[in-house]
Scaffold this active site. Structure first.
Site, mmCIF file in Angstrom:
data_model
loop_
_atom_site.group_PDB
_atom_site.id
_atom_site.type_symbol
_atom_site.label_atom_id
_atom_site.label_comp_id
_atom_site.label_asym_id
_atom_site.label_seq_id
_atom_site.Cartn_x
_atom_site.Cartn_y
_atom_site.Cartn_z
ATOM 1 N N SER A 175 0.702 -1.276 -0.116
ATOM 2 C CA SER A 175 0.023 0.011 -0.030
ATOM 3 C C SER A 175 0.779 1.369 0.046
ATOM 4 C CB SER A 175 -1.147 -0.305 1.225
ATOM 5 O OG SER A 175 -1.816 0.939 1.026
ATOM 6 N N HIS A 378 -7.591 -5.480 0.839
ATOM 7 C CA HIS A 378 -6.435 -4.767 0.921
ATOM 8 C C HIS A 378 -5.767 -5.257 1.941
ATOM 9 C CE1 HIS A 378 -4.330 -1.040 -0.168
ATOM 10 N NE2 HIS A 378 -4.117 -0.706 1.118
#
Ligand SMILES: *[C@@H]1O[C@H](CO)[C@@H](O)[C@H](O)[C@H]1NC(C)=O
Ligand SMILES: *[C@@H]1O[C@H](CO)[C@@H](O)[C@H](O)[C@H]1NC(C)=O
Length: 404
Positions: A175, A378
């Site tokens: 990320s 995620h």
């Protein structure tokens, strides 16, 4: 309508910041006798050889780097290949270890004979020091992931290559860690000479496709939120203190009647997630949220709005002064000549697959790997139940292909 939402969200953000400051000052002192959780501590408890270092960046930030030098399966030795692991926003180095031996990427790499380095970016729980500034100086917090890419990652790479006498290292990032890598490789391309390849898990550069409704709404008002928080003297989201760690640890544990509240917060932010190993949440809450500057969020908000991967927008006058252009310049992704592997998932509502494909089109030397699961999200790249079989095995075999 959106105006109304902003009136609701702002007081909440500001209220939370005040409550947190109050707690930090008044209540939590009592709890500071506990041992502070660190990546090194987690590794040693699991029987791995680990140590930590302080690294100073060119602009004076002092960062903590954790390192696993070896395990029973692969004792420490001089000529291991080094891998730098870099966490996401509000996260920290323990994230690569919480799933435990055989499952967490940090441990798997150590068992496979790699020298594992775990970075902490400026402003997180473990990297809140500076040569001349303190965390109460507003100047301390004047950074986004732009500065992490330009200063933090290069300082880590310099330290690792000097310490290990290995000319080149691998990097795996998650990320915001991937964003920092893309900034570094665009802005300081010479650092690619010190790298073998880069693995980007849930890559974040373009953000126009982000599906999280909350982030869309926040992005619309991020400029206002940033000015208001600045006017109020709030420059960062503090790391959770001992009291919050304990409360969240209780609420989030398996079997707790309130666990739903805990996972709902994660779901509002990151979407439905069946793969998340909720047993890990009490441990994760010992270090997350790990702190960040408001400017990191402001910069991401700008990317959501502009649809571009570009430098911080200081407004017309500010941009003219700083960049000599009306708009901030794009990061030059074409500078990235290093082999880059993008690992992404269709159920990731932050690193949306359309945005990842756009990035894939721009990067000159790139391969992409779609996680073979419809539910992988995620956070599963670090905390997911099957991250080892769905993602890490692929990363390992790609790394091995360079060792032959
Ligand atoms: C923050 O740093 C940038 C340079 O990176 C500078 O242009 C800007 O004026 C600084 N902002 C504040 C509020 O000091
Ligand atoms: C979830 O985490 C716990 C604690 O580390 C572990 O014992 C368990 O095996 C994990 N579950 C799965 C399905 O990976």
């Amino acid at each position: 309508m959106l105006q109304k939402i902003s009136y609701c969200i702002l007081p909440v953000i500001i209220g939370v910041s005040f409550i947190r400051q109050y707690e930090a000052n008044e209540i939590s002192e009592v709890f500071f006798d506990d041992e502070v959780l660190t990546a090194t501590g987690i590794a040693q408890k699991a029987g791995y050889a680990a140590e930590s270092y302080e690294v100073v960046t060119q602009d004076g930030y002092i960062l903590r780097l954790d390192r696993i030098t070896g395990s029973k399966k692969s004792p420490p030795s001089e000529n291991k290949t080094a891998v730098l692991l870099l966490h996401g926003i509000l996260d920290a180095s323990p994230t690569w270890l919480v799933e435990g031996p055989e499952k967490a990427l940090g441990f798997i790499l150590a068992d496979q004979g790699y020298d594992v380095w775990l970075g902490n970016v400026r402003g997180n729980r473990y990297s809140r020091k500076h040569l001349t500034l303190t965390i109460s100086d507003p100047d301390f917090w004047n950074f986004s992931w732009n500065e992490m890419g330009i200063y933090d990652v290069p300082a880590m790479i310099d330290h690792i290559t000097e310490q290990t006498q290995q000319p080149k290292i691998f990097m795996v990032s998650h990320s915001q860690g991937t964003t920092s890598f893309f900034v570094m490789a665009s802005e300081r391309p010479e650092y690619q000479e010190k790298m073998i390849a880069s693995f980007a898990l849930a890559p974040v550069a373009f953000l126009s496709g982000i599906e999280s409704l909350l982030f869309h709404v926040l992005a619309t008002f991020i400029g206002d939120i940033y000015s208001i928080t600045e006017a109020l003297g709030i420059y960062d989201l503090e790391p959770s203190n001992r009291l919050m760690q304990r409360i969240r640890g209780k609420i989030c544990r398996d079997g707790s009647p309130e666990q739903l509240a805990c996972t709902s917060v994660l779901e509002i932010l990151f979407g439905l997630d069946e793969k998340l190993n909720t047993t890990l949440l009490p441990l994760i809450m010992q270090y997350d949220p790990a702190g960040a500057s408001i400017k990191q969020f402001a910069h991401y908000g700008q990317l959501i709005q502009s649809g571009k991967f570009r430098k911080f927008d200081y407004g017309l006058a500010g941009n003219m002064e700083k960049y000599n252009e009306k708009n901030p310049p794009d990061y030059n992704l074409r500078n990235i000549r290093l082999p880059v592997y993008l690992h992404y998932a269709t159920n990731d509502i932050i690193a949306d697959f359309q945005d990842v494909l756009e990035l894939y089109e721009v990067l000159p030397n790139v391969e992409k790997y779609l996680v073979p699961s419809d539910v992988f999200a995620h956070l599963d790249f670090v905390w997911g139940k099957d991250a080892n079989t769905l993602v890490y095995n692929e990363v390992l075999s790609l790394m091995e292909s360079y060792r032959k």
